[in-house]
Scaffold this motif. Structure first.
Motif, PDB file in Angstrom:
ATOM      1  N   TYR A 144       4.680   4.504  -6.973  1.00 41.05           N
ATOM      2  CA  TYR A 144       3.374   3.834  -6.852  1.00 41.05           C
ATOM      3  C   TYR A 144       2.543   4.048  -8.129  1.00 41.05           C
ATOM      4  CZ  TYR A 144      -0.780   2.038  -4.449  1.00 41.05           C
ATOM      5  OH  TYR A 144      -1.878   1.290  -4.082  1.00 41.05           O
ATOM      6  N   ASN A 171       1.291   1.010 -10.362  1.00 39.87           N
ATOM      7  CA  ASN A 171      -0.129   0.672 -10.330  1.00 39.87           C
ATOM      8  C   ASN A 171      -0.934   1.205 -11.510  1.00 39.87           C
ATOM      9  OD1 ASN A 171      -0.818  -0.842  -7.666  1.00 39.87           O
ATOM     10  ND2 ASN A 171       0.720   0.663  -7.126  1.00 39.87           N
ATOM     11  N   LYS A 212       0.838  -1.202   0.000  1.00 45.35           N
ATOM     12  CA  LYS A 212       0.000   0.000   0.000  1.00 45.35           C
ATOM     13  C   LYS A 212       0.876   1.257   0.000  1.00 45.35           C
ATOM     14  CE  LYS A 212      -4.372  -1.505   1.911  1.00 45.35           C
ATOM     15  NZ  LYS A 212      -4.227  -2.913   2.272  1.00 45.35           N
ATOM     16  N   LEU A 213       0.303   2.337  -0.525  1.00 49.79           N
ATOM     17  CA  LEU A 213       1.033   3.600  -0.634  1.00 49.79           C
ATOM     18  C   LEU A 213       1.543   4.085   0.720  1.00 49.79           C
ATOM     19  CD1 LEU A 213       1.941   6.023  -2.348  1.00 49.79           C
ATOM     20  CD2 LEU A 213      -0.336   6.995  -2.047  1.00 49.79           C
ATOM     21  N   LYS A 214       0.688   4.025   1.744  1.00 49.42           N
ATOM     22  CA  LYS A 214       1.090   4.511   3.079  1.00 49.42           C
ATOM     23  C   LYS A 214       2.255   3.700   3.639  1.00 49.42           C
ATOM     24  CE  LYS A 214      -2.793   6.943   5.148  1.00 49.42           C
ATOM     25  NZ  LYS A 214      -3.903   6.877   6.113  1.00 49.42           N
ATOM     26  N   GLN A 215       2.235   2.400   3.404  1.00 46.90           N
ATOM     27  CA  GLN A 215       3.316   1.540   3.877  1.00 46.90           C
ATOM     28  C   GLN A 215       4.630   1.891   3.175  1.00 46.90           C
ATOM     29  OE1 GLN A 215       2.601  -2.610   3.155  1.00 46.90           O
ATOM     30  NE2 GLN A 215       4.392  -3.300   4.315  1.00 46.90           N
TER      31      GLN A 215
END
Length: 213
Positions: free
Chosen positions: A38, A42, A2-5
């Motif tokens: 990202y 994606n 995920k982007l936040k990770q």
């Protein structure tokens, strides 16, 4: 991932301790770096299982993000040995396998489209005029799929025209506008932090049809 990770992992990397003004060394923050990679993965599938080069890699933030998103091989290139030392330490800290090369981008000497994707945050060209376009010129010669790059929004029209007319791009698209936070790294900076409007570009190189160039 995920982007936040991704952003969180990049936020732990060490950055320049003694940045060199002549090389326009500014850290690529985790916010921008995570979004660049990202989006490349994606939206366009340009990172996972691909060979990715990070031009002017500095402390290795973009290259690290590429590995974390599944790149098959990542090559980080920078002219500055101290930056490469820090980049190598960052890669070790995250247990990432990245190949580092000390070289001036202009003297790279690669022949043909030998990587899939180039990611870069080139110097803006405020100290050495045209250096941003020198980076783009080489990137569009060696990438077969795409080049992702950050450039000042104020140069948008010029970048598009030059990329399509002079630099071997078949397409040049601004994916989004971001705010690049430049911390007060140098004595001539009057403010604690300046944020500059930058464009995230995706350039697609013309096919080389198997020939060098």
């Amino acid at each position: 991932m995920k982007l936040k990770q991704l952003e969180s992992l990049l936020g732990d990397l060490q950055q320049f301790s003694n940045p060199k003004v002549e090389l326009e060394q500014y850290p690529t923050g985790p916010h921008i770096a995570s979004r660049l990679l990202y989006t490349a993965e994606n939206s366009f599938d340009d990172i996972s299982n691909k060979v990715v080069a990070d031009f002017g890699c500095g402390c290795g933030t973009l290259g690290a993000a590429a590995v974390l998103l599944g790149a098959e091989q990542v090559i980080g290139i920078d002219i500055d040995s101290q930056s490469l030392e820090k980049a190598s330490m960052n890669a070790e800290d995250l247990e990432l396998d990245i190949d580092f090369v000390q070289c001036d981008i202009g003297n790279l000497g690669w022949r043909g489209q030998i990587v899939d994707t180039v990611v870069m945050n080139p110097p803006f060209g405020t100290r050495k005029k045209g250096v941003d376009m020198d980076f783009l010129f080489v990137a569009l010669k060696v990438a077969s799929r795409a080049v992702y790059s950050l450039h000042k929004t104020s140069t948008r029209d010029y970048i598009k025209r030059a990329a399509l007319r002079d630099l071997n791009a078949s397409s040049a698209e601004v994916l989004c506008e971001l705010r690049f936070d430049v911390p007060q790294l140098y004595k001539f900076h009057k403010k604690k932090e300046v944020d500059i409007a930058v464009d995230l570009w995706r350039f697609v190189p013309k096919r080389s049809h198997g020939k060098d160039g």
